[in-house]
Design a protein around this motif. Structure first.
Motif, PDB file in Angstrom:
ATOM      1  N   MET A  63       0.868  -1.170  -0.129  1.00 51.59           N
ATOM      2  CA  MET A  63      -0.063  -0.088  -0.157  1.00 51.59           C
ATOM      3  C   MET A  63       0.923   1.218   0.222  1.00 51.59           C
ATOM      4  O   MET A  63       1.945   1.455   0.656  1.00 51.59           O
ATOM      5  CB  MET A  63      -0.973   0.030   1.238  1.00 51.59           C
ATOM      6  N   ALA A  64       0.265   2.150  -0.664  1.00 47.13           N
ATOM      7  CA  ALA A  64       1.154   3.489  -0.920  1.00 47.13           C
ATOM      8  C   ALA A  64       0.250   4.706  -0.508  1.00 47.13           C
ATOM      9  O   ALA A  64      -0.935   4.179  -0.221  1.00 47.13           O
ATOM     10  CB  ALA A  64       1.695   3.975  -2.423  1.00 47.13           C
ATOM     11  N   PRO A  65       0.640   5.760  -0.198  1.00 47.16           N
ATOM     12  CA  PRO A  65      -0.291   6.917   0.087  1.00 47.16           C
ATOM     13  C   PRO A  65      -1.376   7.087  -0.781  1.00 47.16           C
ATOM     14  O   PRO A  65      -2.231   7.686  -0.556  1.00 47.16           O
ATOM     15  CB  PRO A  65       0.793   8.166   0.227  1.00 47.16           C
ATOM     16  N   THR A  66      -1.097   6.720  -2.175  1.00 44.87           N
ATOM     17  CA  THR A  66      -1.953   6.814  -3.348  1.00 44.87           C
ATOM     18  C   THR A  66      -2.674   5.668  -3.706  1.00 44.87           C
ATOM     19  O   THR A  66      -3.439   5.861  -4.686  1.00 44.87           O
ATOM     20  CB  THR A  66      -1.034   7.375  -4.577  1.00 44.87           C
ATOM     21  N   THR A  67      -2.716   4.418  -2.896  1.00 40.29           N
ATOM     22  CA  THR A  67      -3.612   3.532  -3.072  1.00 40.29           C
ATOM     23  C   THR A  67      -4.830   3.846  -2.720  1.00 40.29           C
ATOM     24  O   THR A  67      -5.415   4.552  -1.773  1.00 40.29           O
ATOM     25  CB  THR A  67      -2.999   2.445  -2.054  1.00 40.29           C
ATOM     26  N   LEU A  68      -5.899   3.442  -3.541  1.00 41.23           N
ATOM     27  CA  LEU A  68      -7.229   3.895  -3.691  1.00 41.23           C
ATOM     28  C   LEU A  68      -8.017   3.288  -2.379  1.00 41.23           C
ATOM     29  O   LEU A  68      -7.601   2.220  -2.196  1.00 41.23           O
ATOM     30  CB  LEU A  68      -8.061   3.474  -5.130  1.00 41.23           C
ATOM     31  N   PRO A  69      -9.128   3.748  -2.014  1.00 43.09           N
ATOM     32  CA  PRO A  69      -9.668   2.872  -0.822  1.00 43.09           C
ATOM     33  C   PRO A  69     -10.322   1.840  -1.458  1.00 43.09           C
ATOM     34  O   PRO A  69     -10.876   1.616  -2.407  1.00 43.09           O
ATOM     35  CB  PRO A  69     -10.982   4.328  -0.607  1.00 43.09           C
ATOM     36  N   GLY A  70      -9.977   0.908  -0.381  1.00 41.63           N
ATOM     37  CA  GLY A  70     -10.764  -0.638  -0.918  1.00 41.63           C
ATOM     38  C   GLY A  70      -9.552  -1.327  -1.805  1.00 41.63           C
ATOM     39  O   GLY A  70     -10.078  -2.561  -2.104  1.00 41.63           O
ATOM     40  N   MET A  71      -8.540  -0.616  -2.263  1.00 42.21           N
ATOM     41  CA  MET A  71      -7.810  -1.450  -3.375  1.00 42.21           C
ATOM     42  C   MET A  71      -6.874  -2.402  -2.499  1.00 42.21           C
ATOM     43  O   MET A  71      -6.531  -2.033  -1.174  1.00 42.21           O
ATOM     44  CB  MET A  71      -6.785  -0.517  -4.050  1.00 42.21           C
ATOM     45  N   LYS A  72      -6.800  -3.610  -3.031  1.00 38.75           N
ATOM     46  CA  LYS A  72      -6.138  -4.628  -2.125  1.00 38.75           C
ATOM     47  C   LYS A  72      -4.248  -4.665  -2.690  1.00 38.75           C
ATOM     48  O   LYS A  72      -4.230  -4.499  -3.718  1.00 38.75           O
ATOM     49  CB  LYS A  72      -6.747  -6.065  -2.543  1.00 38.75           C
ATOM     50  N   THR A  73      -3.623  -4.540  -1.712  1.00 38.87           N
ATOM     51  CA  THR A  73      -2.335  -4.696  -1.906  1.00 38.87           C
ATOM     52  C   THR A  73      -1.710  -5.748  -0.945  1.00 38.87           C
ATOM     53  O   THR A  73      -2.662  -6.296  -0.149  1.00 38.87           O
ATOM     54  CB  THR A  73      -1.601  -3.204  -1.464  1.00 38.87           C
TER      55      THR A  73
ATOM     56  N   SER B  91       0.315  -5.165   1.593  1.00 44.44           N
ATOM     57  CA  SER B  91      -0.030  -4.844   2.917  1.00 44.44           C
ATOM     58  C   SER B  91      -1.506  -4.013   3.317  1.00 44.44           C
ATOM     59  O   SER B  91      -1.520  -3.580   4.449  1.00 44.44           O
ATOM     60  CB  SER B  91       1.108  -3.766   3.237  1.00 44.44           C
ATOM     61  N   SER B  92      -2.280  -4.198   2.500  1.00 45.63           N
ATOM     62  CA  SER B  92      -3.690  -4.151   2.802  1.00 45.63           C
ATOM     63  C   SER B  92      -4.715  -4.910   2.082  1.00 45.63           C
ATOM     64  O   SER B  92      -5.273  -5.035   1.028  1.00 45.63           O
ATOM     65  CB  SER B  92      -4.176  -2.711   2.136  1.00 45.63           C
ATOM     66  N   PRO B  93      -4.118  -6.353   2.491  1.00 49.09           N
ATOM     67  CA  PRO B  93      -4.949  -7.536   2.086  1.00 49.09           C
ATOM     68  C   PRO B  93      -6.425  -7.558   1.894  1.00 49.09           C
ATOM     69  O   PRO B  93      -7.202  -8.240   0.944  1.00 49.09           O
ATOM     70  CB  PRO B  93      -4.359  -8.837   2.767  1.00 49.09           C
ATOM     71  N   ASP B  94      -7.097  -6.719   2.743  1.00 47.19           N
ATOM     72  CA  ASP B  94      -8.665  -6.716   2.746  1.00 47.19           C
ATOM     73  C   ASP B  94      -9.105  -5.482   2.030  1.00 47.19           C
ATOM     74  O   ASP B  94     -10.049  -5.201   1.913  1.00 47.19           O
ATOM     75  CB  ASP B  94      -9.091  -6.739   4.291  1.00 47.19           C
ATOM     76  N   GLY B  95      -8.133  -5.052   1.325  1.00 49.57           N
ATOM     77  CA  GLY B  95      -8.399  -3.733   0.676  1.00 49.57           C
ATOM     78  C   GLY B  95      -8.268  -2.408   1.749  1.00 49.57           C
ATOM     79  O   GLY B  95      -8.334  -2.428   2.909  1.00 49.57           O
ATOM     80  N   ARG B  96      -7.623  -1.313   1.043  1.00 48.73           N
ATOM     81  CA  ARG B  96      -7.347  -0.069   1.923  1.00 48.73           C
ATOM     82  C   ARG B  96      -8.586   0.247   2.609  1.00 48.73           C
ATOM     83  O   ARG B  96      -9.742   0.888   2.063  1.00 48.73           O
ATOM     84  CB  ARG B  96      -6.681   0.939   1.188  1.00 48.73           C
ATOM     85  N   ASP B  97      -8.490   0.629   3.859  1.00 47.28           N
ATOM     86  CA  ASP B  97      -9.716   0.851   4.934  1.00 47.28           C
ATOM     87  C   ASP B  97      -9.154   2.059   5.366  1.00 47.28           C
ATOM     88  O   ASP B  97      -8.329   2.341   6.038  1.00 47.28           O
ATOM     89  CB  ASP B  97      -9.766  -0.279   6.273  1.00 47.28           C
ATOM     90  N   VAL B  98     -10.041   3.169   4.793  1.00 42.06           N
ATOM     91  CA  VAL B  98      -9.743   4.405   5.178  1.00 42.06           C
ATOM     92  C   VAL B  98      -9.706   4.923   6.591  1.00 42.06           C
ATOM     93  O   VAL B  98      -9.213   5.672   7.029  1.00 42.06           O
ATOM     94  CB  VAL B  98     -10.614   5.599   4.239  1.00 42.06           C
ATOM     95  N   GLU B  99     -10.634   3.893   7.286  1.00 40.72           N
ATOM     96  CA  GLU B  99     -10.912   4.345   9.010  1.00 40.72           C
ATOM     97  C   GLU B  99      -9.534   4.004   9.397  1.00 40.72           C
ATOM     98  O   GLU B  99      -8.976   4.771  10.499  1.00 40.72           O
ATOM     99  CB  GLU B  99     -11.848   3.237   9.388  1.00 40.72           C
ATOM    100  N   THR B 100      -8.782   3.182   9.113  1.00 37.71           N
ATOM    101  CA  THR B 100      -7.567   2.715   9.836  1.00 37.71           C
ATOM    102  C   THR B 100      -6.359   3.182   9.015  1.00 37.71           C
ATOM    103  O   THR B 100      -5.151   3.213   9.498  1.00 37.71           O
ATOM    104  CB  THR B 100      -7.147   1.130  10.101  1.00 37.71           C
ATOM    105  N   GLN B 101      -6.074   3.145   7.688  1.00 39.09           N
ATOM    106  CA  GLN B 101      -5.159   3.284   6.817  1.00 39.09           C
ATOM    107  C   GLN B 101      -5.253   4.674   5.866  1.00 39.09           C
ATOM    108  O   GLN B 101      -4.341   4.992   5.201  1.00 39.09           O
ATOM    109  CB  GLN B 101      -4.885   2.265   5.934  1.00 39.09           C
TER     110      GLN B 101
END
Lengths: 371, 257
Positions: free
Chosen positions: B137-147, B149-159
């Motif tokens: 995950m980068a600072p530019t990773t879209l919300p919900g995007m799986k990477t 290090s954000s295997p469940d998708g980027r959760d904007v609440e925590t990430q």
């Protein structure tokens, strides 16, 4: 040139200007800020680059960039700021470009305080940034010596394509002393055959610290160490005081060495055969002269403004042949000559055990006094 | 086989070396590199350009451009470029940085280089992840995007939320030229080329800091075919990172490229 009253930090800045400094990048931190302030006034008037960076990370990487062009460049900081610069120093070393960094050391670890200390000896001499790299470290004990070493530090950095650090404690940076400035040298950018200054009428050049092939990185590290061998053979500098017949040899650098000299003089007046070795280059370290003195001294006394960092280098040189004692003040405390004189007198009357751990014996004495 | 000059319609820019790139198939780094090389050719500044390579997939950019090059520590390219430009103000100095390099670890350096109005050109590749280390995950990773290090998708609440760099930097006085383009189709590639040319012209004329943000693909780490990754840029990246001219000062508007 006549002698004038100079504040250490400003003297360093002016000496760097006179040595042909072309660019300075820095960040405010006590007790070195006067270097930055002085150069902010001086450099633009001479049409040279001065920039207050956003952080020490920024500053050292600006130094790195300017160094890649072959310009005479430096930064200065104090202990916590120098810690931040360690990343850049490792890259500069790995890229083999010359740069000068002044560390006006203060009490630590952590935020510590702004009082004079020598706690960054190990960081400067033995470690700091990641990876294997040697660096030249000079330790002035007076304003005049700081001035004199400034020009030398640029010459050495360029000669060996290596970082040269000047480490001095806050008191040398802050004190005012009569000193003589050298003549102004005009900046004359050398045409280095490695500099990345635009590939005009030549093949392009790349400067990088990447050697993806471990064998190539290993060769690079060998090359750095071979160059270091030359530095060790040619660039060791130290001052000797009253050593001709000394039975007790004090070893101290910078201000600790200077305060020790007062104690040595007082002890001589009391008929004690004591002398002082003050390393000026703490890296390369004067192992050879210490080896020679080991044949003469019955005891060494290492005096530092830390908990015994150079002590280990002295022990390495002495190799257990004669006892080594230690006395230090730390955390920003500067020892008085009387304290060191007491140590000399104690050592003179009670032989130091060769088996005792010098740091532990010192710590036991210090904490007993406090208790 | 030699091609007769009058039949030649497409050739390697002079600003390129002969080295094949190490980039993955379908990655748009190659396109971005080529656009820069064409601009350096057109402006005839190869022999007075110093590039600053970042840490990331484009760490080896210095192998591909036939100009002087240095290699910066992660995120520090704008600081290194500042050091170079301040002692060689008549050279062209550019950095080439990815989103982890520029928008995360190098945030301090880029903001202050822009705020100081350093006469530098920054080419910013936004592919919404850390490519070289394997798609974190980068600072530019879209919300919900799986990477990775954000295997469940980027959760904007925590990430947290994506950072829009071109928009952010355009608020700074020192910035002369700050635009966002995309590399997902030929039309946008042509617009990107024009922007890169304008950015270098901005520097050449001493008109302040210039940056072109380029929305880019990462088929390998996104787990997509090259074609699908181009579609992803169009359908998901462009809406999250609107293309546009975020800041063009008046003197730069007069530049015709």
């Amino acid at each position: 040139m006549s002698r004038e009253l100079w504040k250490g930090n400003e003297a360093i800045a002016e000496a760097a200007v006179r040595a042909g400094l072309e660019a300075y990048f820095g960040y405010p931190i006590t007790p070195q800020t006067e270097i930055l302030e002085y150069l902010s006034r001086r450099m633009p008037k001479l049409g040279r680059a001065f920039l207050q960076a956003e952080s020490e990370l920024g500053a050292i990487n600006m130094v790195y960039g300017a160094a890649c062009t072959g310009a005479r460049v430096m930064s200065s900081s104090s202990s916590p700021g120098v810690s931040l610069m360690m990343e850049g120093l490792s890259y500069i070393a790995g890229t083999e470009v010359p740069a000068v960094l002044v560390n006006v050391m203060r009490g630590g670890p952590g935020l510590g305080n702004i009082a004079p200390a020598q706690g960054d000896y190990n960081q400067a001499v033995h470690g700091g940034g990641h990876g294997d790299y040697p660096r030249i470290v000079l330790a002035p004990a007076s304003v005049q010596e700081a001035i004199d070493l400034m020009a030398l530090s640029f010459d050495l950095a360029e000669k060996y394509r290596m970082i040269t650090m000047l480490i001095l404690d806050g008191s040398v940076g802050q004190m005012m002393e009569p000193a003589e400035m050298p003549e102004m040298r005009s900046p004359n950018r050398k045409k280095f055959d490695w500099a990345t200054d635009g590939a005009l009428n030549r093949d392009r050049r790349v400067l990088s610290s990447i050697y993806l092939d471990p064998l190539a990185e290993e060769q690079t590290n060998f090359r750095l160490m071979q160059r270091w061998k030359e530095v060790m053979a040619n660039e060791v500098r130290y001052k000797e005081y009253f050593l001709e017949d000394a039975e007790i040899v004090i070893v101290g650098f910078g201000t600790a060495g200077r305060v020790s000299l007062s104690a040595v003089r007082a002890a001589r007046e009391r008929g004690i055969k004591v002398g002082l070795l003050r390393p000026v280059t703490v890296s390369p370290f004067p192992y050879e002269v210490l080896d020679r003195l080991t044949g003469q001294a019955r005891t060494f006394l290492v005096v530092e403004m830390n908990t015994g960092q150079m002590l280990e280098d002295v022990r390495l040189a002495v190799r257990g042949r004669v006892p080594v004692a230690f006395y230090g003040r730390t955390g920003g405390v500067v020892p008085f000559p009387d304290e060191i004189l007491d140590e000399i007198q104690r050592i003179n009357t009670e032989p130091v055990s060769a088996e005792a751990d010098p740091r532990q014996s010192w710590l036991d004495r210090m904490t007993a006094i406090k208790a | 086989m030699t091609i007769a000059p009058n039949n030649l319609v497409y050739d390697r820019p002079e600003a390129f070396t002969d080295m094949p790139t190490h980039y993955c198939p379908g990655c748009t780094h190659g396109v971005a590199h080529r656009l820069i090389a064409e601009v350096l050719d057109e402006m005839k500044v190869i022999d007075r350009t110093i590039g600053v390579a970042p840490v990331g997939c484009s760490v080896f950019a210095y192998n591909y451009f036939d100009t002087d090059f240095v290699e910066a520590p992660h995120g520090r390219a704008p600081a290194m470029a500042t050091g170079i430009k301040r002692v060689l103000p008549d050279r062209i100095v550019f950095t080439y940085q990815g989103d982890g390099d520029l928008a995360s670890i190098g945030m301090g350096e880029i903001v202050h280089a822009a705020a100081r109005g350093e006469n530098l050109t920054v080419i910013f590749i936004n592919n919404a992840n850390y490519g070289m280390t394997g798609g974190q995950m980068a600072p530019t990773t879209l919300p919900g995007m799986k990477t990775t290090s954000s295997p469940d998708g980027r959760d904007v609440e925590t990430q947290g939320y994506p950072i829009r760099m071109a928009e952010m930097l355009s608020t700074l006085e020192g910035v002369g030229y700050c635009v966002k383009r995309s590399l997902h189709d030929p039309k946008n590639i042509r617009l990107a080329k024009k922007a890169i040319r304008t950015a270098f012209e901005t520097q050449w004329r001493g008109l302040g800091f210039s940056m072109v943000e380029l929305l880019s693909t990462c088929p390998t780490n996104w787990g997509m075919t090259p074609v699908n990754s181009l579609k992803f840029v169009e359908e998901h990246m462009v809406p999250a990172y609107p293309l546009g001219d975020y800041k063009i000062t008046d003197p730069i508007k007069q530049i015709k490229v």
